[in-house]
Design an enzyme around this catalytic site. Sequence first.
Site: not given
Length: 396
Positions: A122, A119, A238
């Site tokens: 960030s 994923q 998540e």
Amino acid sequence: MDFDDTQEEAAWRAEVREFLERHREELGSRNDDVARARQATLYDAGFVGVTWPVEAGGRGGTPMQQAIIDQEMARLGLPGLINLIGIGMCGPTVIMHGSDDQKQRYLKRLLRADDLWCQLFSEPAAGSDLAGLRTRAVLGEDGNWRVDGQKVWTTLAHLSDYGILLTRTDPDVPKHRGLTMFVVDMRAPGVTVRPLRQMSGGADFNEVFFDDVVIPDAERLGDVGDGWRVALTTLMSERLSLGGGGTGIGARAETVARHVAEHLDGLSPDRQVLARQELGRAYVAVLGARYTGYRQLSKLSRGELPGPEASAGKLSGTRSARDLADLAVRVLGDDARVATSRDGSDTWQTLQAGLPGMAIAGGTDQVLRNIIGERVLGLPAEPRADKGVTFRESLG
């Protein structure tokens, strides 16, 4: 909710337990080289992707069925699945927002761990403020997107075949509205993965660089500019997978309790008292998070939308897991520097060093407290200086 198995759940538990015990030696190997094969074995038996739709490669089962599998694997001390990020975060996003072609190409292979996923959210300047990301995707005349930017703290990127990538496609609208999500081939030209060494000694996190990476428009997830809504699907999945399903974070409380009991005699009487008190407090906190997760599973099994319980479960689960790991190391005394677990690994020290990162992964503790404060307690929303301005203007 009723914590006892229904007749159907009891039958399912018996089926799962019989299979796991019969294949215990095969599934119990912690050799990284067999991790994909282990997940494929579980998938072929019908025990991976249980809640996924049949057309997506799952079996259309219930969250409670999945919880029973997780419980039985934990009871036998079996290692978890290698593709948890793919199953818990990436896959649900593809199911919800992907095209039929993407679902056909990716989902079954993801469940079997033929392909590993990561994923890519960030960034160095956009962690908690995810909508402030700067990785840019520009649509070319050939219909393909070209991506430039950097992601960081990407778990398993060094092993992954694919990832879900959140990018900025329009800087001239408010920051939440100018985002678009894609599936990206992690081995495409221009993708560079650099592992980041953790204080635990491992390197599961990575920084990932995108230099003129070409992504076909067919790999887009959702509409152009609708990436924030797509990302919310990922974030909710998540938090549920990390702390909202009743499976806990870190070592099981029962395992820590046995460990503490084995080492109590080596402590002074006053430290024995303190160890028992700390274990009791942390154990109760773990049970609270666990049963809150079960309440969430019950809502999902009734077809209801998940609420803030996942955020609360992840927040409390992280805290109690850290407390348990700290206690497990402290009862070792001076031997903590060299002591290993029965299988020869430094389980408790590694766990203690790795768990602080869970206060950041999957939503920082501060972000989760804001969610609980605003959505549960009804507190005023946090002030936002960038509200009503474009992303480009917010950069000054």
